[in-house]
Design a protein around this motif. Structure first.
Motif, mmCIF file in Angstrom:
data_model
loop_
_atom_site.group_PDB
_atom_site.id
_atom_site.type_symbol
_atom_site.label_atom_id
_atom_site.label_comp_id
_atom_site.label_asym_id
_atom_site.label_seq_id
_atom_site.Cartn_x
_atom_site.Cartn_y
_atom_site.Cartn_z
ATOM 1 N N GLU A 1 3.562 6.235 -5.315
ATOM 2 C CA GLU A 1 3.502 6.410 -6.768
ATOM 3 C C GLU A 1 2.378 7.369 -7.157
ATOM 4 O O GLU A 1 2.596 8.309 -7.939
ATOM 5 C CB GLU A 1 3.326 5.062 -7.473
ATOM 6 N N ALA A 2 1.183 7.159 -6.609
ATOM 7 C CA ALA A 2 0.040 8.013 -6.965
ATOM 8 C C ALA A 2 0.237 9.437 -6.466
ATOM 9 O O ALA A 2 -0.043 10.400 -7.179
ATOM 10 C CB ALA A 2 -1.249 7.429 -6.405
ATOM 11 N N LEU B 1 0.841 -1.196 0.000
ATOM 12 C CA LEU B 1 0.000 0.000 0.000
ATOM 13 C C LEU B 1 0.880 1.251 0.000
ATOM 14 O O LEU B 1 0.595 2.221 -0.706
ATOM 15 C CB LEU B 1 -0.929 -0.003 1.219
ATOM 16 N N ALA B 2 1.966 1.224 0.761
ATOM 17 C CA ALA B 2 2.875 2.377 0.822
ATOM 18 C C ALA B 2 3.460 2.692 -0.553
ATOM 19 O O ALA B 2 3.531 3.856 -0.955
ATOM 20 C CB ALA B 2 3.992 2.115 1.830
ATOM 21 N N TYR C 1 1.329 13.829 4.411
ATOM 22 C CA TYR C 1 0.488 12.680 4.068
ATOM 23 C C TYR C 1 1.356 11.451 3.835
ATOM 24 O O TYR C 1 1.059 10.359 4.326
ATOM 25 C CB TYR C 1 -0.338 13.002 2.810
ATOM 26 N N LEU C 2 2.439 11.634 3.104
ATOM 27 C CA LEU C 2 3.309 10.504 2.779
ATOM 28 C C LEU C 2 4.061 9.984 4.002
ATOM 29 O O LEU C 2 4.482 8.827 4.011
ATOM 30 C CB LEU C 2 4.276 10.885 1.663
ATOM 31 N N ASP C 3 4.201 10.810 5.033
ATOM 32 C CA ASP C 3 4.857 10.349 6.265
ATOM 33 C C ASP C 3 4.135 9.141 6.857
ATOM 34 O O ASP C 3 4.747 8.302 7.506
ATOM 35 C CB ASP C 3 4.910 11.469 7.303
ATOM 36 N N ASP C 4 2.831 9.037 6.608
ATOM 37 C CA ASP C 4 2.067 7.900 7.121
ATOM 38 C C ASP C 4 2.469 6.586 6.449
ATOM 39 O O ASP C 4 2.114 5.518 6.931
ATOM 40 C CB ASP C 4 0.566 8.120 6.913
#
Length: 102
Positions: A58-59, A52-53, A79-82
């Motif tokens: 990528e998206a 999922l990461a 957001y990407l830190d999650d």
């Protein structure tokens, strides 16, 4: 879509979600051919082995490229830190994100 979000945030959400199929995050089967009425160029991607990461990176990277290309100062690193793996971004296909944004 959250009506309280700004137009920029709404556009980014749409670009992110469209980024998933453009990054090949859909099964490559007959069902995909039936729903691909827009005739999008959907690349083949080994999604069975993507976390999922990796998919989110990528998206969201495709989304950031599009937003920045449109002149918005768009940064969703929070957001990407999650989706960090041991404090680092996962290995993902940057080329897939660039192609999707293109």
């Amino acid at each position: 879509m959250n009506a309280k979000k700004s137009l920029e945030e709404k556009a980014a959400a749409i670009f992110h979600e469209i980024g998933h199929p453009l990054c090949g995050h859909l099964p490559q089967d007959e069902e995909l051919k039936k729903i691909n009425w827009l005739k999008l160029s959907i690349p083949e991607h080994d999604i069975a082995n993507l976390s999922l990461a990796q998919k989110e990176y990528e998206a969201e990277t495709a989304c950031m490229l599009i937003m920045n290309g449109l002149g918005y100062e768009y940064d969703r690193s929070e957001y990407l830190d999650d989706y960090l793996v041991d404090g680092r971004p996962p290995e993902y296909d940057l080329g897939m994100s660039i192609a999707a944004a293109d």
